[in-house]
Scaffold this motif. Sequence first.
Motif, PDB file in Angstrom:
ATOM      1  N   SER A 128       0.845  -1.188   0.000  1.00  0.00           N
ATOM      2  CA  SER A 128       0.000   0.000   0.000  1.00  0.00           C
ATOM      3  C   SER A 128       0.889   1.249   0.000  1.00  0.00           C
ATOM      4  O   SER A 128       2.061   1.196   0.337  1.00  0.00           O
ATOM      5  CB  SER A 128      -0.917   0.002   1.221  1.00  0.00           C
ATOM      6  OG  SER A 128      -0.158   0.073   2.390  1.00  0.00           O
ATOM      7  N   GLN A 129       0.258   2.348  -0.411  1.00  0.00           N
ATOM      8  CA  GLN A 129       1.014   3.579  -0.519  1.00  0.00           C
ATOM      9  C   GLN A 129       0.993   4.347   0.802  1.00  0.00           C
ATOM     10  O   GLN A 129      -0.013   4.346   1.507  1.00  0.00           O
ATOM     11  CB  GLN A 129       0.417   4.459  -1.624  1.00  0.00           C
ATOM     12  CG  GLN A 129       0.379   3.804  -2.985  1.00  0.00           C
ATOM     13  CD  GLN A 129      -0.910   3.028  -3.215  1.00  0.00           C
ATOM     14  OE1 GLN A 129      -1.762   2.967  -2.327  1.00  0.00           O
ATOM     15  NE2 GLN A 129      -1.051   2.440  -4.372  1.00  0.00           N
ATOM     16  N   THR A 130       2.106   4.969   1.108  1.00  0.00           N
ATOM     17  CA  THR A 130       2.171   5.812   2.297  1.00  0.00           C
ATOM     18  C   THR A 130       2.905   7.093   1.946  1.00  0.00           C
ATOM     19  O   THR A 130       3.718   7.129   1.021  1.00  0.00           O
ATOM     20  CB  THR A 130       2.902   5.117   3.461  1.00  0.00           C
ATOM     21  OG1 THR A 130       4.202   4.718   3.008  1.00  0.00           O
ATOM     22  CG2 THR A 130       2.142   3.903   3.959  1.00  0.00           C
ATOM     23  N   ILE A 131       2.618   8.112   2.698  1.00  0.00           N
ATOM     24  CA  ILE A 131       3.273   9.403   2.512  1.00  0.00           C
ATOM     25  C   ILE A 131       3.809   9.863   3.857  1.00  0.00           C
ATOM     26  O   ILE A 131       3.102   9.807   4.866  1.00  0.00           O
ATOM     27  CB  ILE A 131       2.308  10.441   1.883  1.00  0.00           C
ATOM     28  CG1 ILE A 131       2.991  11.795   1.728  1.00  0.00           C
ATOM     29  CG2 ILE A 131       0.998  10.554   2.649  1.00  0.00           C
ATOM     30  CD1 ILE A 131       2.209  12.777   0.876  1.00  0.00           C
ATOM     31  N   HIS A 132       5.060  10.266   3.861  1.00  0.00           N
ATOM     32  CA  HIS A 132       5.710  10.704   5.081  1.00  0.00           C
ATOM     33  C   HIS A 132       6.122  12.155   4.947  1.00  0.00           C
ATOM     34  O   HIS A 132       6.677  12.555   3.914  1.00  0.00           O
ATOM     35  CB  HIS A 132       6.963   9.852   5.359  1.00  0.00           C
ATOM     36  CG  HIS A 132       6.664   8.387   5.457  1.00  0.00           C
ATOM     37  ND1 HIS A 132       6.159   7.801   6.592  1.00  0.00           N
ATOM     38  CD2 HIS A 132       6.804   7.394   4.543  1.00  0.00           C
ATOM     39  CE1 HIS A 132       5.999   6.507   6.380  1.00  0.00           C
ATOM     40  NE2 HIS A 132       6.377   6.231   5.152  1.00  0.00           N
ATOM     41  N   GLN A 133       5.867  12.893   5.985  1.00  0.00           N
ATOM     42  CA  GLN A 133       6.171  14.310   5.967  1.00  0.00           C
ATOM     43  C   GLN A 133       6.800  14.679   7.299  1.00  0.00           C
ATOM     44  O   GLN A 133       6.288  14.317   8.359  1.00  0.00           O
ATOM     45  CB  GLN A 133       4.861  15.085   5.752  1.00  0.00           C
ATOM     46  CG  GLN A 133       5.024  16.532   5.468  1.00  0.00           C
ATOM     47  CD  GLN A 133       3.705  17.242   5.274  1.00  0.00           C
ATOM     48  OE1 GLN A 133       2.665  16.657   4.968  1.00  0.00           O
ATOM     49  NE2 GLN A 133       3.747  18.547   5.455  1.00  0.00           N
ATOM     50  N   TRP A 134       7.906  15.410   7.254  1.00  0.00           N
ATOM     51  CA  TRP A 134       8.554  15.801   8.506  1.00  0.00           C
ATOM     52  C   TRP A 134       9.294  17.112   8.346  1.00  0.00           C
ATOM     53  O   TRP A 134       9.599  17.519   7.241  1.00  0.00           O
ATOM     54  CB  TRP A 134       9.511  14.703   8.997  1.00  0.00           C
ATOM     55  CG  TRP A 134      10.704  14.464   8.144  1.00  0.00           C
ATOM     56  CD1 TRP A 134      11.937  15.017   8.252  1.00  0.00           C
ATOM     57  CD2 TRP A 134      10.785  13.561   7.037  1.00  0.00           C
ATOM     58  NE1 TRP A 134      12.764  14.532   7.291  1.00  0.00           N
ATOM     59  CE2 TRP A 134      12.092  13.635   6.522  1.00  0.00           C
ATOM     60  CE3 TRP A 134       9.866  12.719   6.408  1.00  0.00           C
ATOM     61  CZ2 TRP A 134      12.507  12.876   5.430  1.00  0.00           C
ATOM     62  CZ3 TRP A 134      10.275  11.972   5.325  1.00  0.00           C
ATOM     63  CH2 TRP A 134      11.580  12.056   4.838  1.00  0.00           C
ATOM     64  N   PRO A 135       9.506  17.827   9.488  1.00  0.00           N
ATOM     65  CA  PRO A 135       9.060  17.440  10.827  1.00  0.00           C
ATOM     66  C   PRO A 135       7.573  17.724  11.033  1.00  0.00           C
ATOM     67  O   PRO A 135       6.955  18.363  10.199  1.00  0.00           O
ATOM     68  CB  PRO A 135       9.909  18.343  11.727  1.00  0.00           C
ATOM     69  CG  PRO A 135      10.121  19.567  10.910  1.00  0.00           C
ATOM     70  CD  PRO A 135      10.251  19.088   9.483  1.00  0.00           C
ATOM     71  N   ALA A 136       7.041  17.304  12.141  1.00  0.00           N
ATOM     72  CA  ALA A 136       5.641  17.543  12.436  1.00  0.00           C
ATOM     73  C   ALA A 136       5.413  18.979  12.890  1.00  0.00           C
ATOM     74  O   ALA A 136       4.391  19.585  12.584  1.00  0.00           O
ATOM     75  CB  ALA A 136       5.135  16.568  13.500  1.00  0.00           C
ATOM     76  N   THR A 137       6.354  19.501  13.657  1.00  0.00           N
ATOM     77  CA  THR A 137       6.276  20.890  14.087  1.00  0.00           C
ATOM     78  C   THR A 137       7.665  21.510  13.963  1.00  0.00           C
ATOM     79  O   THR A 137       8.682  20.828  14.072  1.00  0.00           O
ATOM     80  CB  THR A 137       5.799  21.023  15.547  1.00  0.00           C
ATOM     81  OG1 THR A 137       6.705  20.320  16.397  1.00  0.00           O
ATOM     82  CG2 THR A 137       4.409  20.457  15.726  1.00  0.00           C
ATOM     83  N   LEU A 138       7.653  22.821  13.754  1.00  0.00           N
ATOM     84  CA  LEU A 138       8.920  23.530  13.557  1.00  0.00           C
ATOM     85  C   LEU A 138       8.732  24.982  13.961  1.00  0.00           C
ATOM     86  O   LEU A 138       7.765  25.618  13.553  1.00  0.00           O
ATOM     87  CB  LEU A 138       9.338  23.440  12.087  1.00  0.00           C
ATOM     88  CG  LEU A 138      10.722  23.910  11.680  1.00  0.00           C
ATOM     89  CD1 LEU A 138      11.790  23.101  12.415  1.00  0.00           C
ATOM     90  CD2 LEU A 138      10.896  23.787  10.176  1.00  0.00           C
ATOM     91  N   VAL A 139       9.665  25.471  14.764  1.00  0.00           N
ATOM     92  CA  VAL A 139       9.674  26.886  15.140  1.00  0.00           C
ATOM     93  C   VAL A 139      10.992  27.463  14.643  1.00  0.00           C
ATOM     94  O   VAL A 139      12.062  26.979  15.007  1.00  0.00           O
ATOM     95  CB  VAL A 139       9.541  27.072  16.666  1.00  0.00           C
ATOM     96  CG1 VAL A 139       9.559  28.562  17.007  1.00  0.00           C
ATOM     97  CG2 VAL A 139       8.267  26.415  17.174  1.00  0.00           C
ATOM     98  N   GLN A 140      10.885  28.481  13.790  1.00  0.00           N
ATOM     99  CA  GLN A 140      12.076  29.061  13.183  1.00  0.00           C
ATOM    100  C   GLN A 140      12.042  30.583  13.316  1.00  0.00           C
ATOM    101  O   GLN A 140      10.973  31.185  13.216  1.00  0.00           O
ATOM    102  CB  GLN A 140      12.133  28.707  11.693  1.00  0.00           C
ATOM    103  CG  GLN A 140      12.358  27.230  11.380  1.00  0.00           C
ATOM    104  CD  GLN A 140      13.794  26.828  11.567  1.00  0.00           C
ATOM    105  OE1 GLN A 140      14.150  26.212  12.565  1.00  0.00           O
ATOM    106  NE2 GLN A 140      14.632  27.193  10.609  1.00  0.00           N
ATOM    107  N   PRO A 141      13.199  31.219  13.501  1.00  0.00           N
ATOM    108  CA  PRO A 141      13.228  32.678  13.548  1.00  0.00           C
ATOM    109  C   PRO A 141      13.120  33.279  12.155  1.00  0.00           C
ATOM    110  O   PRO A 141      13.473  32.650  11.148  1.00  0.00           O
ATOM    111  CB  PRO A 141      14.597  32.981  14.180  1.00  0.00           C
ATOM    112  CG  PRO A 141      15.428  31.802  13.850  1.00  0.00           C
ATOM    113  CD  PRO A 141      14.509  30.623  13.811  1.00  0.00           C
TER     114      PRO A 141
END
Lengths: 111, 113
Positions: free
Chosen positions: A1-14
């Motif tokens: 089956s197909q899966t999709i991965h995305q990262w990071p889940a959260t990010l805080v950047q200046p």
Amino acid sequence: SQTIHQWPATLVQPVGSPLSLECTVEGTSNPNLYWYRQAAGRGLQLLFYSVGIGQISSEVPQNLSASRPQDRQFILSSKKLLLSDSGFYLCAWSRAGSPLHFGNGTRLTVT
Amino acid sequence: GNSVTQMEGPVTLSEEAFLTINCTYTATGYPSLFWYVQYPGEGLQLLLKATKADDKGSNKGFEATYRKETTSFHLEKGSVQVSDSAVYFCALSSQGGSEKLVFGKGMKLTVNP
């Protein structure tokens, strides 16, 4: 089956820092790939889509860019983040005639 | 250009209440219409779709009928559950499939027990 991965889940950047969000798809070949942004009160906006390696179409002018170095890899980048780049970024894939399949998203906060 | 207008909410209902989320669209030609759902902390999932006029999409007790004469695709469910709490997006594709979808702003639904 197909899966999709995305990262990071959260990010805080200046403000002014660079950005790199990565998305990979497994279990399918030559998918269409998409980056959407979900901003508060504004729904989902298509940022980029790609029909193949190195083929990127931009839907709106902005401070972001996208690249597709491999068939199932889609990267969203910025050289210098702005406050207005804050939002929820969603990667998605599809094949002809199939529905869009979304990743779980990245919550980006630019401070 | 193509656009989707939907109820924005937020809406709070009690369990077993009737749900309607209005969606109207503007498009050239004959678009395909979709409802997507986003559960807390997750990406979007396709809930149902309709590809031509008078088609009815249905899934998990939800229904929506493609009404070309009123350019609408309202989502309905007869009896909502707590697990239906989510954000609902109406969308259209003018390219026949789900490529390059145009989304509405989304509507947050909370169902209380």
